[in-house]
Write a protein that holds these residues in place. Structure first.
Motif, PDB file in Angstrom:
ATOM      1  N   GLY A  30      48.925 -48.661 -47.095  1.00 43.84           N
ATOM      2  CA  GLY A  30      49.331 -47.093 -47.234  1.00 43.84           C
ATOM      3  C   GLY A  30      48.883 -46.369 -46.545  1.00 43.84           C
ATOM      4  N   SER A  31      47.859 -46.524 -45.567  1.00 40.49           N
ATOM      5  CA  SER A  31      47.145 -45.934 -44.624  1.00 40.49           C
ATOM      6  C   SER A  31      47.415 -46.417 -43.217  1.00 40.49           C
ATOM      7  CB  SER A  31      45.945 -45.783 -44.855  1.00 40.49           C
ATOM      8  OG  SER A  31      45.035 -47.036 -44.889  1.00 40.49           O
ATOM      9  N   ALA A  32      47.345 -45.306 -42.266  1.00 40.07           N
ATOM     10  CA  ALA A  32      47.686 -45.505 -40.931  1.00 40.07           C
ATOM     11  C   ALA A  32      46.276 -46.130 -40.273  1.00 40.07           C
ATOM     12  CB  ALA A  32      48.162 -44.528 -40.230  1.00 40.07           C
ATOM     13  N   PRO A  33      46.273 -47.124 -39.409  1.00 38.15           N
ATOM     14  CA  PRO A  33      44.934 -47.507 -38.986  1.00 38.15           C
ATOM     15  C   PRO A  33      44.358 -46.396 -38.194  1.00 38.15           C
ATOM     16  CG  PRO A  33      46.967 -48.741 -38.031  1.00 38.15           C
ATOM     17  CD  PRO A  33      47.603 -47.777 -38.924  1.00 38.15           C
ATOM     18  N   LYS A  34      43.013 -46.496 -38.110  1.00 41.40           N
ATOM     19  CA  LYS A  34      42.099 -45.415 -37.857  1.00 41.40           C
ATOM     20  C   LYS A  34      42.562 -45.226 -36.384  1.00 41.40           C
ATOM     21  CE  LYS A  34      38.282 -46.045 -40.994  1.00 41.40           C
ATOM     22  NZ  LYS A  34      36.799 -46.419 -41.018  1.00 41.40           N
ATOM     23  N   ASN A  35      42.904 -46.183 -35.469  1.00 44.27           N
ATOM     24  CA  ASN A  35      43.188 -45.737 -34.172  1.00 44.27           C
ATOM     25  C   ASN A  35      44.553 -45.615 -33.802  1.00 44.27           C
ATOM     26  OD1 ASN A  35      43.864 -48.379 -34.641  1.00 44.27           O
ATOM     27  ND2 ASN A  35      42.823 -49.330 -32.782  1.00 44.27           N
ATOM     28  N   ALA A  36      45.396 -45.708 -34.984  1.00 48.43           N
ATOM     29  CA  ALA A  36      46.873 -45.294 -34.749  1.00 48.43           C
ATOM     30  C   ALA A  36      47.057 -43.807 -34.212  1.00 48.43           C
ATOM     31  CB  ALA A  36      47.607 -45.464 -36.057  1.00 48.43           C
ATOM     32  N   SER A  37      48.206 -43.590 -33.417  1.00 51.44           N
ATOM     33  CA  SER A  37      48.454 -42.584 -32.777  1.00 51.44           C
ATOM     34  C   SER A  37      49.284 -41.565 -33.840  1.00 51.44           C
ATOM     35  CB  SER A  37      49.388 -42.694 -31.717  1.00 51.44           C
ATOM     36  OG  SER A  37      50.920 -43.242 -32.287  1.00 51.44           O
ATOM     37  N   ARG A  38      49.104 -40.134 -33.314  1.00 50.49           N
ATOM     38  CA  ARG A  38      49.707 -39.263 -34.286  1.00 50.49           C
ATOM     39  C   ARG A  38      51.256 -39.507 -34.475  1.00 50.49           C
ATOM     40  NH1 ARG A  38      47.307 -33.373 -32.154  1.00 50.49           N
ATOM     41  NH2 ARG A  38      44.946 -34.118 -32.762  1.00 50.49           N
ATOM     42  N   LEU A  39      52.001 -39.984 -33.250  1.00 51.35           N
ATOM     43  CA  LEU A  39      53.493 -40.066 -33.425  1.00 51.35           C
ATOM     44  C   LEU A  39      53.610 -41.204 -34.457  1.00 51.35           C
ATOM     45  CD1 LEU A  39      56.199 -39.703 -32.515  1.00 51.35           C
ATOM     46  CD2 LEU A  39      55.754 -41.538 -30.691  1.00 51.35           C
ATOM     47  N   SER A  40      52.465 -42.413 -34.588  1.00 47.18           N
ATOM     48  CA  SER A  40      52.895 -43.438 -35.597  1.00 47.18           C
ATOM     49  C   SER A  40      52.696 -42.903 -36.850  1.00 47.18           C
ATOM     50  CB  SER A  40      51.947 -44.644 -35.357  1.00 47.18           C
ATOM     51  OG  SER A  40      52.195 -45.117 -34.185  1.00 47.18           O
ATOM     52  N   ARG A  41      51.944 -42.047 -37.212  1.00 49.96           N
ATOM     53  CA  ARG A  41      51.653 -41.509 -38.387  1.00 49.96           C
ATOM     54  C   ARG A  41      52.639 -40.615 -38.799  1.00 49.96           C
ATOM     55  NH1 ARG A  41      46.229 -40.766 -36.806  1.00 49.96           N
ATOM     56  NH2 ARG A  41      46.774 -38.439 -36.463  1.00 49.96           N
ATOM     57  N   PHE A  42      53.357 -39.691 -37.967  1.00 50.30           N
ATOM     58  CA  PHE A  42      54.601 -39.058 -38.216  1.00 50.30           C
ATOM     59  C   PHE A  42      55.735 -39.831 -38.435  1.00 50.30           C
ATOM     60  CE2 PHE A  42      58.294 -36.947 -36.790  1.00 50.30           C
ATOM     61  CZ  PHE A  42      58.465 -35.920 -37.651  1.00 50.30           C
ATOM     62  N   ARG A  43      56.020 -40.801 -37.861  1.00 51.98           N
ATOM     63  CA  ARG A  43      56.917 -42.019 -38.143  1.00 51.98           C
ATOM     64  C   ARG A  43      56.831 -42.256 -39.634  1.00 51.98           C
ATOM     65  NH1 ARG A  43      57.212 -45.383 -32.782  1.00 51.98           N
ATOM     66  NH2 ARG A  43      58.331 -43.809 -31.384  1.00 51.98           N
ATOM     67  N   GLY A  44      55.567 -42.782 -39.945  1.00 48.04           N
ATOM     68  CA  GLY A  44      55.378 -43.085 -41.483  1.00 48.04           C
ATOM     69  C   GLY A  44      55.700 -42.287 -42.551  1.00 48.04           C
ATOM     70  N   TRP A  45      55.149 -40.941 -42.193  1.00 48.68           N
ATOM     71  CA  TRP A  45      55.561 -39.779 -42.986  1.00 48.68           C
ATOM     72  C   TRP A  45      57.191 -39.284 -43.033  1.00 48.68           C
ATOM     73  CZ3 TRP A  45      58.149 -35.241 -42.391  1.00 48.68           C
ATOM     74  CH2 TRP A  45      58.188 -34.329 -43.570  1.00 48.68           C
ATOM     75  N   TYR A  46      57.845 -39.575 -41.852  1.00 49.37           N
ATOM     76  CA  TYR A  46      59.158 -39.332 -41.669  1.00 49.37           C
ATOM     77  C   TYR A  46      60.113 -40.309 -42.810  1.00 49.37           C
ATOM     78  CZ  TYR A  46      63.616 -37.582 -39.917  1.00 49.37           C
ATOM     79  OH  TYR A  46      64.951 -37.153 -39.415  1.00 49.37           O
ATOM     80  N   GLY A  47      59.528 -41.430 -42.608  1.00 48.11           N
ATOM     81  CA  GLY A  47      60.510 -42.502 -43.357  1.00 48.11           C
ATOM     82  C   GLY A  47      60.115 -42.515 -45.002  1.00 48.11           C
ATOM     83  N   THR A  48      59.073 -41.811 -45.428  1.00 46.87           N
ATOM     84  CA  THR A  48      58.785 -41.849 -46.699  1.00 46.87           C
ATOM     85  C   THR A  48      58.939 -40.392 -47.306  1.00 46.87           C
ATOM     86  OG1 THR A  48      56.510 -41.172 -46.266  1.00 46.87           O
ATOM     87  CG2 THR A  48      56.977 -43.676 -46.685  1.00 46.87           C
ATOM     88  N   HIS A  49      59.531 -39.490 -46.586  1.00 41.60           N
ATOM     89  CA  HIS A  49      60.057 -38.274 -47.161  1.00 41.60           C
ATOM     90  C   HIS A  49      61.491 -37.755 -46.596  1.00 41.60           C
ATOM     91  CE1 HIS A  49      55.605 -38.611 -47.622  1.00 41.60           C
ATOM     92  NE2 HIS A  49      55.551 -37.665 -48.356  1.00 41.60           N
ATOM     93  N   LYS A  50      62.524 -38.487 -46.812  1.00 41.20           N
ATOM     94  CA  LYS A  50      63.697 -38.465 -46.374  1.00 41.20           C
ATOM     95  C   LYS A  50      64.383 -37.064 -46.768  1.00 41.20           C
ATOM     96  CE  LYS A  50      64.623 -42.996 -44.686  1.00 41.20           C
ATOM     97  NZ  LYS A  50      65.364 -44.356 -44.715  1.00 41.20           N
ATOM     98  N   LYS A  51      64.092 -36.850 -48.087  1.00 35.91           N
ATOM     99  CA  LYS A  51      64.576 -35.581 -48.489  1.00 35.91           C
ATOM    100  C   LYS A  51      64.195 -34.170 -47.839  1.00 35.91           C
ATOM    101  CE  LYS A  51      65.486 -37.502 -53.326  1.00 35.91           C
ATOM    102  NZ  LYS A  51      65.245 -37.347 -54.757  1.00 35.91           N
TER     103      LYS A  51
END
Length: 580
Positions: A30-51
């Motif tokens: 449930g957490s992004a890797p420490k060296n993951a990019s901001r874009l990757s983190r945004f994609r994760g949030w976008y997919g879990t908050h579709k409403k």
């Protein structure tokens, strides 16, 4: 051999043994890797908050599109559709043009009486076509906004024929009528909010036949005048739908007839038999005009009268009470007809000869409200009669008085237990209540002075001193008041209740002429409709119109707010007439 040289030896470099690689540590669920990019983190949030993310995306696209003039309407048009309003006006009169066809692509509609048309269009620029017979076709372009439409564009069209103005009003109260449908010279139009319409007709014709129609009014066939020099104005009246019932002797017999509110389309509903008489025929319509009660002698038995009720929905005339008796109509309480019965074949001293009844026209049920008492024999007897009956809303107030007859001397104890009474009961026979009781020898007189109240004049035989009382429906008993004989009679009133029961009509004679008044349900807050005129109150037609008579033989209708009466018909004055 010992001196023989050996070739030099080449040094072999030594290599280091590499250390084995360490296995990477997996990130926590449930957490992004420490060296993951901001874009990757945004994609994760976008997919879990579709409403939230999807509506936000649409909004951003619209905002971005709006910020780029060349692309905003093209993009918005894919998702935004709305009702877009326009107004079509006549170029000469600048009045609304109704019945014009407005189209854009597959969207087609027509203008209403105010010249307004509404099309469901996407945001962006659209081509409009406006067409109507005897007008030049017009093409225009409109820009449908992305956000709310702030103004309504108007387009003027030029007539190719003769323009005429049609104005429509209510015949009775002269109020302007909007949305009146007009059909003339194979075109249609509609009046605007002021009751007006501009219609273009073919040139070279001085007049055209037209039809006018509006819900709640009778259709009218009219002739429209056309002028080559100016816009001809044509004023027409429409008559509210409905029928008035009355007694007429135009055929030589007493017929029950009906007519439109302007007197047109008069026709016989129940033909007279030739056995009816002017003096004992009664016709009383219910306040809501659903029913009409008729009292007449229509059978071969000359000694009895009959009560009938007609439903105005189908004009069926039904017998109400089959008893062999004399009837008298008191009036209507809602759908209940109140009447009295005199079983004339019974002797006066027999209890039950006189009765007070109601007939529920909606169910066909008869209710016995009260029955008069009697005793004695042919040499001496006492009998109760009904000297006063008053209808007030759903209540019936009635008085009973003893009449005593004897040939020689009054038998001992003949008056014991006898009282003159005032009582109340509902029109359906419920809630009986005795309001007052008086000595059997008291002189008593009653008059109604408002829709809800009556006066009582009492003179005891023992003192011969007058006293006055007032009873108001809802009170427990009559109350003493200061009054005199002149006031007692001058305040007498015959109120007529409107269809809703919320208004009252009555007339008073002043200086030998009638004055008409309208008040609330209790007869208060009165308004003078006509002062010292020649018209007498007859009843209501709904809540907006009143019926009045002239000379007792002419029936008129007028607005409950006043104005000029409109004659409906002549009618035969009978023993009783009233409407409600």
């Amino acid at each position: 051999m010992d001196n023989e040289q050996k070739p030099p030896q080449t040094a072999v470099p030594q290599t280091e043994t590499p250390e084995p690689e360490k296995s990477p540590v997996a990130p926590a669920a449930g957490s992004a890797p420490k060296n993951a990019s901001r874009l990757s983190r945004f994609r994760g949030w976008y997919g879990t908050h579709k409403k939230l993310s999807i509506p936000a995306t649409v909004l951003v696209i619209l905002l971005l599109s709006a910020a780029v003039p060349w692309s905003r309407y093209a993009a918005a048009g894919l998702v935004v559709k709305k009702n877009f309003n326009i107004v079509v006006l006549d170029s000469t009169s600048h009045k609304p043009v109704s019945g014009a066809t407005v189209s854009s692509g597959r969207q087609i509609t027509q203008t209403d009486g105010n010249g307004k048309a509404s099309l469901m269009l996407s945001s962006g620029r659209h081509n409009l076509a406006i067409a109507k017979k005897y007008y030049k076709d017009q093409r225009s372009s409109v820009l449908v906004p992305i956000l709310k439409q702030k103004s309504t564009p108007s387009f003027e069209v030029s007539a190719t024929g003769r323009q005429v103005k049609i104005v429509t009003k209510n015949l009775i109260n002269q109020q302007n009528l909007s949305n009146v449908g007009i059909k003339v010279a194979d075109i249609t139009a509609q009046t605007d909010s002021s009751g007006e319409a501009i219609v273009v007709l073919p040139a070279g014709v001085a007049e055209q036949k037209a039809s006018l129609s509006l819900d709640g009014y009778n259709d009218a066939q009219v002739t429209v005048k056309v002028s080559a020099a100016e816009i001809a104005e044509n004023d027409f009246n429409l008559t509210p739908a409905g029928k008035v019932y009355f007694i007429s002797k135009r055929t030589g017999r007493l017929d029950m007839m009906k007519a439109n509110l302007d007197g047109s389309d008069a026709q016989v509903v129940a033909a007279g038999t030739g056995r009816e008489h002017d003096y004992d025929t009664q016709l009383v319509a219910s306040p809501d005009t659903k029913y009409v009660a008729l009292l007449s002698r229509r059978s071969k038995d000359y000694n009895t009268s009959q009560i009938y009720v007609l439903s105005t929905a189908n004009d069926r005339l039904l017998g109400v009470d089959n008893a062999k008796a004399e009837f008298n109509i008191i009036g209507w309480s809602g759908n209940n007809l109140i009447y009295t019965v005199d079983h004339s074949t019974l002797p006066e001293w027999q209890p039950g000869r006189y009765k007070l009844k109601s007939y529920d026209a909606s169910s066909g049920k008869i209710n016995l409200l009260n029955q008069a008492a009697a005793n004695g024999d042919e040499t001496a007897y006492g009998v109760e009669t009904y000297p006063f009956i008053m209808i007030s809303g759903q209540n019936v107030v009635f008085a009973k008085t003893w009449s005593i007859y004897y040939q020689d001397a009054t038998p001992d104890g003949f008056f014991d237990g006898k009282e003159n009474t005032l009582s109340l009961i509902s029109a359906d026979g419920q809630g009986y209540k005795r309001l007052a009781a008086y000595d059997v020898n008291d002189y008593l007189e009653y008059v109604q002075h408002s829709p809800t109240a009556l006066y009582i004049w009492r003179t005891p035989e023992t003192t011969n001193k007058d006293s006055f009382y007032e009873y108001t429906v809802g009170a427990s008993a009559p109350a003493p008041i200061e009054l005199d004989g002149d006031q007692f009679y001058n305040d007498q009133q015959t109120p007529y209740t409107s269809g809703s029961g919320q208004k009252t009509l009555w007339s008073e004679s002043r200086d030998g002429k009638f004055s008409l008044f309208v008040g609330d349900a209790a007869g208060l807050n009165e308004k003078t409709i006509q002062s010292l005129g020649k018209y007498d109150a007859y009843g209501w037609y709904g809540d907006d119109y009143i019926l009045v008579t002239k000379d007792g033989t002419e029936l008129y209708i007028m607005s409950s707010g006043g104005g000029k009466p409109v004659k409906i018909t002549d009618f035969e004055q009978t023993g009783y007439f009233g409407h409600g």
